[in-house]
Design a protein around this motif. Structure first.
Motif, PDB file in Angstrom:
ATOM      1  N   PHE A 141       1.060 -39.627  -8.640  1.00 10.57           N
ATOM      2  CA  PHE A 141       1.175 -40.784  -9.538  1.00 10.57           C
ATOM      3  C   PHE A 141       0.387 -40.561 -10.836  1.00 10.57           C
ATOM      4  O   PHE A 141       0.110 -41.510 -11.570  1.00 10.57           O
ATOM      5  CB  PHE A 141       0.712 -42.044  -8.815  1.00 10.57           C
ATOM      6  CG  PHE A 141       1.338 -42.181  -7.451  1.00 10.57           C
ATOM      7  CD1 PHE A 141       2.684 -42.511  -7.329  1.00 10.57           C
ATOM      8  CD2 PHE A 141       0.610 -41.910  -6.302  1.00 10.57           C
ATOM      9  CE1 PHE A 141       3.288 -42.596  -6.078  1.00 10.57           C
ATOM     10  CE2 PHE A 141       1.208 -41.999  -5.049  1.00 10.57           C
ATOM     11  CZ  PHE A 141       2.552 -42.338  -4.934  1.00 10.57           C
ATOM     12  N   ASN A 142      -0.015 -39.288 -11.070  1.00  8.95           N
ATOM     13  CA  ASN A 142      -0.769 -38.923 -12.280  1.00  8.95           C
ATOM     14  C   ASN A 142      -2.105 -39.657 -12.381  1.00  8.95           C
ATOM     15  O   ASN A 142      -2.599 -39.946 -13.475  1.00  8.95           O
ATOM     16  CB  ASN A 142       0.063 -39.166 -13.547  1.00  8.95           C
ATOM     17  CG  ASN A 142       1.326 -38.315 -13.568  1.00  8.95           C
ATOM     18  OD1 ASN A 142       2.419 -38.811 -13.773  1.00  8.95           O
ATOM     19  ND2 ASN A 142       1.171 -37.032 -13.334  1.00  8.95           N
ATOM     20  N   GLN A 143      -2.683 -39.960 -11.225  1.00 13.19           N
ATOM     21  CA  GLN A 143      -4.016 -40.551 -11.212  1.00 13.19           C
ATOM     22  C   GLN A 143      -5.033 -39.426 -11.017  1.00 13.19           C
ATOM     23  O   GLN A 143      -4.810 -38.523 -10.199  1.00 13.19           O
ATOM     24  CB  GLN A 143      -4.139 -41.568 -10.074  1.00 13.19           C
ATOM     25  CG  GLN A 143      -3.207 -42.763 -10.254  1.00 13.19           C
ATOM     26  CD  GLN A 143      -3.112 -43.607  -8.992  1.00 13.19           C
ATOM     27  OE1 GLN A 143      -3.117 -43.084  -7.884  1.00 13.19           O
ATOM     28  NE2 GLN A 143      -3.018 -44.910  -9.172  1.00 13.19           N
ATOM     29  N   ALA A 144      -6.136 -39.473 -11.772  1.00 14.62           N
ATOM     30  CA  ALA A 144      -7.142 -38.412 -11.702  1.00 14.62           C
ATOM     31  C   ALA A 144      -8.352 -38.873 -10.893  1.00 14.62           C
ATOM     32  O   ALA A 144      -8.766 -40.037 -10.982  1.00 14.62           O
ATOM     33  CB  ALA A 144      -7.573 -38.032 -13.111  1.00 14.62           C
ATOM     34  N   PHE A 145      -8.911 -37.944 -10.120  1.00 19.88           N
ATOM     35  CA  PHE A 145     -10.017 -38.273  -9.223  1.00 19.88           C
ATOM     36  C   PHE A 145     -11.098 -37.204  -9.297  1.00 19.88           C
ATOM     37  O   PHE A 145     -10.836 -36.053  -9.633  1.00 19.88           O
ATOM     38  CB  PHE A 145      -9.518 -38.346  -7.771  1.00 19.88           C
ATOM     39  CG  PHE A 145      -8.532 -39.447  -7.525  1.00 19.88           C
ATOM     40  CD1 PHE A 145      -8.945 -40.677  -7.030  1.00 19.88           C
ATOM     41  CD2 PHE A 145      -7.179 -39.241  -7.782  1.00 19.88           C
ATOM     42  CE1 PHE A 145      -8.022 -41.685  -6.803  1.00 19.88           C
ATOM     43  CE2 PHE A 145      -6.260 -40.252  -7.558  1.00 19.88           C
ATOM     44  CZ  PHE A 145      -6.680 -41.476  -7.071  1.00 19.88           C
ATOM     45  N   VAL A 146     -12.328 -37.613  -8.922  1.00 16.25           N
ATOM     46  CA  VAL A 146     -13.427 -36.659  -8.767  1.00 16.25           C
ATOM     47  C   VAL A 146     -13.943 -36.802  -7.338  1.00 16.25           C
ATOM     48  O   VAL A 146     -13.970 -37.904  -6.775  1.00 16.25           O
ATOM     49  CB  VAL A 146     -14.539 -36.912  -9.818  1.00 16.25           C
ATOM     50  CG1 VAL A 146     -15.129 -38.320  -9.705  1.00 16.25           C
ATOM     51  CG2 VAL A 146     -15.637 -35.875  -9.705  1.00 16.25           C
TER      52      VAL A 146
END
Ligand SMILES: *[C@@H]1O[C@H](CO)[C@@H](O)[C@H](O)[C@H]1NC(C)=O
Length: 261
Positions: A47-52
């Motif tokens: 979903f083109n969500q970015a995470f760390v």
């Protein structure tokens, strides 16, 4: 589908590999891409969500839609689903104006490299521009003169790229201050869809069947290494990244594997 994939993971533990020990990594639903560098791990999902990754949990990085993210000596950079370039500034992903890029890599010796849309050109942002960029104004990219579809750099073992015909290329050094290269060497043996070179110079790639390979025989005399060694995964892999002894592998089915030697 997810249940089947989780079951396959269990079989993976049983199969094992004599060289790498893999288990399921912290779960991030529908993960598509991962990048590990300087001890940090970042990822994006379908979903083109970015995470760390913090501890064993994934935290949302920003509300910006990113399809590719990279962290390394040049900072944290990303490419959006509309091919805009972003840099993390004070905890926010800020958009730059300038060229449209489909992939950026911050793993080099201060410079950032990127791939233009469709893999038609490869670009480089000088170290002085990359490090100083505060999220305001346009970025001035230099052409690297060789078209690639995927590109990755290390401070220690040059840059590796894959062209639109999945051929592998290596350059021993990009000069961070002016983006000059030492020329390109075609690396025969395997066609790859992507290659990542870690901060310590370790090189991993994925071929068109989703098989993972490690480049072996890398030395000062032979910086391009001598051969590809298969890293058995028992599931089709889409993307890999390596940092500090950990190999991260994203499966085609959207699971994450974490492997140690
Ligand atoms: C990927 O690697 C595997 C294992 O070496 C090999 O069997 C397969 O043919 C390769 N796929 C491609 C498309 O080259």
């Amino acid at each position: 589908m997810k249940t089947v994939a989780a079951f396959l993971l269990v079989l993976c533990y049983l199969a094992g590999s004599h060289a790498w020990n893999c288990r399921e990594g912290p779960r991030l639903s529908s993960i598509t891409q991962i990048d590990a560098g300087l001890g940090k791990v970042v990822a994006v999902n379908r979903f083109n969500q970015a995470f760390v990754l913090i501890g064993t949990r994934w935290y949302r990085l920003s509300s910006v839609s990113l399809k590719h993210i990279s962290v390394g000596p040049a900072g944290m950079w990303g490419a959006s689903n509309t091919n805009r370039v972003y840099k993390s500034v004070a905890g926010n992903m800020l958009q730059s104006s300038g060229l449209s890029l489909q992939q950026v890599d911050a793993g080099g010796d201060g410079q950032v490299v990127g791939v233009s849309v469709g893999g038609s050109n490869t670009l480089c942002l000088r170290e002085s521009f990359a490090l100083a960029y505060k999220g305001v104004g346009s970025l001035s990219w230099s052409s690297l003169g060789r078209a690639m579809r995927y590109y990755s750099c290390s401070p220690n073992n040059g840059c590796w790229g894959v062209d639109t015909s999945f051929r592998v290329y290596f350059t021993q050094r990009i000069v961070p201050s002016n983006c000059g290269t030492s020329g390109w060497l075609y690396v025969a043996g395997q066609s790859m869809t992507m290659i990542e070179v870690g901060t310590d110079g370790s090189v991993f790639g994925v071929n068109r069947s989703g098989q993972v390979f490690q480049r072996i025989g890398i030395s000062i005399r032979l910086p391009q290494g001598s051969a590809w060694r298969s890293v058995p995964m028992c599931m089709s892999i889409r993307h890999v990244s390596y940092d500090l002894g950990r190999l991260w592998a994203v499966t085609t089915s959207g699971l994450l594997m974490q492997c140690t030697h």
